[in-house]
Design a protein around this motif. Structure first.
Motif, mmCIF file in Angstrom:
data_model
loop_
_atom_site.group_PDB
_atom_site.id
_atom_site.type_symbol
_atom_site.label_atom_id
_atom_site.label_comp_id
_atom_site.label_asym_id
_atom_site.label_seq_id
_atom_site.Cartn_x
_atom_site.Cartn_y
_atom_site.Cartn_z
ATOM 1 N N GLU A 1 0.840 -1.212 0.000
ATOM 2 C CA GLU A 1 0.000 0.000 0.000
ATOM 3 C C GLU A 1 0.870 1.254 0.000
ATOM 4 O O GLU A 1 0.607 2.209 -0.738
ATOM 5 N N VAL A 6 -4.793 7.951 -9.230
ATOM 6 C CA VAL A 6 -4.429 6.583 -8.848
ATOM 7 C C VAL A 6 -3.989 5.814 -10.094
ATOM 8 O O VAL A 6 -4.783 5.590 -11.014
ATOM 9 N N LYS A 41 -2.225 0.182 -7.936
ATOM 10 C CA LYS A 41 -2.957 -0.331 -6.770
ATOM 11 C C LYS A 41 -2.096 -1.360 -6.067
ATOM 12 O O LYS A 41 -1.298 -2.061 -6.702
#
Lengths: 266, 521
Positions: free
Chosen positions: A35, A113, A116
């Motif tokens: 993350e 974004v 991921k």
């Protein structure tokens, strides 16, 4: 060497390799390594877009690619900066910034974004370098006089094969433009509080650590332009320093990503 | 003091357009103000900021080390308002830049820019500098035994090519980033009779670094710079330098401004508090004294073009030079009385001549993006083309102009040499034009004119190239970008016509273009 400015006429190429092996699910910086790495890469791409913006236009001063390696090798994207900016998938976060009067004020920050978090499989780093080689080879053929491509590899563990990864990384480092050889930077991320190594100029302090020696061996000596950028980012840079950090905490990773990607975008 | 503008121009990075260029320059001839600024690429809307800086200086040149923060405030507000407008526009238009620029606005990011401002007054030049744009002051040193010219050179603020880094000092568009105090100082100018000009060369960083590299490698550069007199020559010079094999210029925006100051009557130099520099031009020698050592980086006499190593490596050479110059000055005082009558006569003739040259050169400099001022004291001159890679063996810095003709009010102007299709009828005022070709019964001329955007077929001209504009029929073409100057109205265009667009950034609603037409002999 390493004198060319990144421009629309002579664009650069910034490639970020992300280890997506299962160990990236370990905790790190109040989240997981996967993350945090994804967030850090998304932020650095935002900074690259910013560096290529000129008023109300975005200049294609470089191409950006992200290559993940875990269960397999995955080219997450390879785009011109102006195309990256078209990404409408954004997240909004709160950020504190200086208000110019000695205080801090909380403002919204939108982040596009691109990457991921993923964590599965082994660490096929050699195959990752092989994949990057193909893209870089094509780039230097089309842009023989550009600032050479910069490859930033983020990993948390040993590759499936030291020997093959070394061979592939060194093969990649042999590719060059008229302005210099490909630059390879490596960031090993870890929560270990001891044994931190930052931009070493020799391996004398960690000669018994095979993994650290491997990453030192495949990391490029920083050209002046990146060395200066690293200094400005707060690193202690000695002559002959290599683009390599070991047991890097979140702040160090961000610093390396920033100077590695921004140094040539001055 | 008469200041001759030899050249001013800017160009963009390779493969980009002039609208991408974040360098700006501005000139206010009436106030003898000259400024350049180099907006930092990675800062936020640097182009708006750099343009505001040069325009502000040319209107309000009174900046010093005490008031500079206040001086910046007005344009800092203007910059922020303009940036907010741009970000809102990007949002409205769903532009991909919006996310990036909204973030930058939210986090109070600044634009930054280097800056040089010069204001020539009666007996001095007031200099304000921040950052790595450099001012070079060069004086010709004609050698009797050779046709080669060399130049003694002072540079401000940087001294050699290794001084250039990635983080130059700057003026910022937010008060919170007012991190760098500008270097403000006066250079006193005192002149006696001398045949050489003193040249003020203003250059943004890529060119400045290139100049230093040339000096360090003993390659002639000042002769080359002083011979640039047209945008074409400037573009060729930059392209050649970027692609040279030995000394390369970085691919960055480039601005060059070259000014020449000739001899004039002797005046007393006034010294400022912080830095007392006194530059005297006389009898072919310059005397430069720096009476304080507080700010050494602003003065470092160095020698270019082969005779001497840079002064920082050879401090005695400057002292020796000063002593020699002082002896020469004493001799000159003796003969000054004898030549004073001749000198006065010379000045009168020169004045008449330079006024004429000024009028001609105003019509000849395409890249001069400033408001033409009919009352200006500043003159422009033009010299012969040059090739950077050639080592010039002659000092043929010839002042030469295209033939000029005054067209009388009422003249009919035709589209081509057939002299049948009327372009303008009649000419509403007399105008001086440049003759570019002559036939048996016709003369082809050109002149730079202005039209406001309401007269243009913007975005509707299908056949126009990027550097062309199309003007609607019956439009009044102006010789000055303000319709209130009725005596500057050129004439009314009969038919819709296309013209070559010229760079003109001062007033965005105004377009400058090159008008070409024919008249009967």
């Amino acid at each position: 060497m390493y004198q060319e400015l990144l421009s629309s006429a002579k664009p650069g190429f910034i490639i970020i390799m992300i280890d997506q092996s299962s160990s990236m699910s370990d905790s790190y910086a109040n989240s997981t390594k996967a993350e945090f790495a994804a967030l850090a890469v998304n932020k650095v791409i935002e900074e690259i877009i910013l560096s290529c913006s000129s008023g109300s236009v975005i200049k294609d001063r470089c191409y950006v690619a992200v290559v993940g390696y875990g269960t397999g090798v995955n080219i997450i994207f390879l785009e011109k900066v102006s195309d990256l900016a078209k990404n409408t998938n954004t997240e909004t976060r709160k950020k504190k910034v200086s208000d110019g009067a000695g205080g801090l004020v909380e403002v919204n920050e939108m982040i596009r974004v691109f990457v991921k978090p993923t964590a599965s499989g082994g660490t096929p780093m050699a195959e990752g370098f092989q994949q990057v080689y193909k893209g870089v080879e094509k780039f230097v053929s089309n842009n023989p006089n550009s600032f050479p491509p910069i490859v930033i590899n983020i990993t948390d563990g040993e590759p499936n094969s030291f020997d093959t990864a070394t061979t592939e990384a060194k093969k990649l480092a042999q590719l060059k433009t008229t302005d210099g050889n490909v630059i390879i930077l490596n960031a090993h991320i870890s929560t270990a509080s001891a044994g931190k190594i930052e931009l070493p100029s020799s391996n004398s302090g960690f000669s018994g650590n095979k993994f650290a020696n491997f990453l030192f061996d495949i990391s490029s000596v920083l050209p002046d332009i990146l060395a200066e950028s690293a200094k400005n980012a707060g690193f202690n840079v000695q002559p002959g320093a290599r683009g390599f950090v070991f047991n890097a905490d979140a702040e160090t990773l961000i610093k390396l990503l920033n100077f590695g990607s921004q140094g040539s975008l001055r | 003091m008469a200041v001759n503008l030899i050249f001013s121009g800017r160009t963009q990075k390779e493969n980009e357009t002039i609208s991408d260029c974040q360098d700006y320059f501005q000139i206010n001839k009436k106030e003898s103000c000259f400024a350049i600024a180099d907006g930092a690429s990675q800062s936020f809307y640097p182009s708006i900021w750099a343009e505001l800086l040069v325009n502000h200086f040319c209107k309000n040149p009174d900046i010093d080390e005490n008031n500079w923060k206040k001086w910046l405030e007005l344009i800092q507000q203007k910059w922020l308002q303009e940036v907010k407008n741009q970000v809102e526009k990007a949002k409205r238009e769903h532009s991909s830049i919006w996310v990036t620029n909204q973030n930058r606005l939210n986090r109070f990011e600044s634009a930054t820019s280097t800056f040089i401002g010069l204001q020539f007054t009666e007996n001095k030049v007031k200099v304000s500098i921040v950052g790595d744009s450099c001012l070079f002051i060069a004086r010709e040193q004609t050698q009797k035994s050779s046709s080669n010219n060399s130049y003694s050179v002072d540079s401000y603020l940087l001294q050699n090519s290794s001084d250039f880094g990635n983080r130059p000092e700057y003026f910022a568009s937010y008060k919170k980033n007012n991190d760098f105090e500008p270097h403000c100082f006066d250079i006193g100018l005192e002149s006696k009779k001398c045949s050489e000009n003193l040249y003020f060369i203003l250059a943004t960083d890529a060119l400045s670094e290139y100049i230093f590299k040339c000096m360090e490698k003993k390659k002639k550069i000042f002769q080359t710079l002083l011979e640039i007199s047209s945008p074409k020559q400037f573009e060729d010079f930059v392209a050649s330098a970027r692609n040279a094999n030995t000394i390369k210029m970085k691919n960055d925006d480039v601005t060059l401004m070259v000014l020449a100051v000739g001899d004039r009557s002797m005046v007393q130099s006034k010294k400022r508090e912080r830095e007392n520099q006194f530059l005297s031009i006389g009898g072919g020698d310059i005397t430069l004294t720096n009476e304080t050592t507080e700010n050494n980086d602003s003065v470092s006499p160095s020698s270019d073009e082969f005779e001497q190593p840079p002064a920082e490596n050879n401090p005695e050479s400057t002292l020796t030079k000063l002593k020699k110059q002082n002896r020469n000055l004493n001799l000159q005082l003796l003969i000054l009385g004898v030549v004073v009558v001749s000198l006065l006569l010379f000045i009168v003739i020169d004045k008449i001549s330079s006024n004429k040259e000024n009028q001609l050169a105003n019509k000849n400099n395409e890249s001069l993006s400033t408001q033409p001022d009919p009352n200006s004291k500043v003159t422009e001159s033009k010299s012969t083309p040059t090739n950077l890679e050639e080592e010039k063996t002659t000092s043929d810095k010839v002042t030469k102009f295209e033939p000029i003709k005054k067209l009388d009010k009422g003249t009919t102007i035709y589209k081509d040499q057939e002299l049948k299709q009327v372009l303008i009828e009649p000419l509403l005022n007399s105008h001086e034009v440049i003759i570019i070709e002559e036939g048996e019964d016709w003369i082809k001329f050109q002149i730079e004119l202005y039209a406001d955007e309401s007269l243009l077929n913007l975005n509707q001209c299908k056949n126009c190239t990027a550097d062309e504009i199309e003007i609607k029929p019956n439009s009044k073409l102006l010789g000055f970008p303000d319709p209130n100057y009725t005596e500057k109205i050129f004439g009314q265009l009969k038919d819709q016509s296309r013209f070559k667009k010229l760079e003109f950034s001062l007033y965005k609603i105004w377009y400058k273009f090159r008008f070409e037409g024919y008249i009967k002999k």
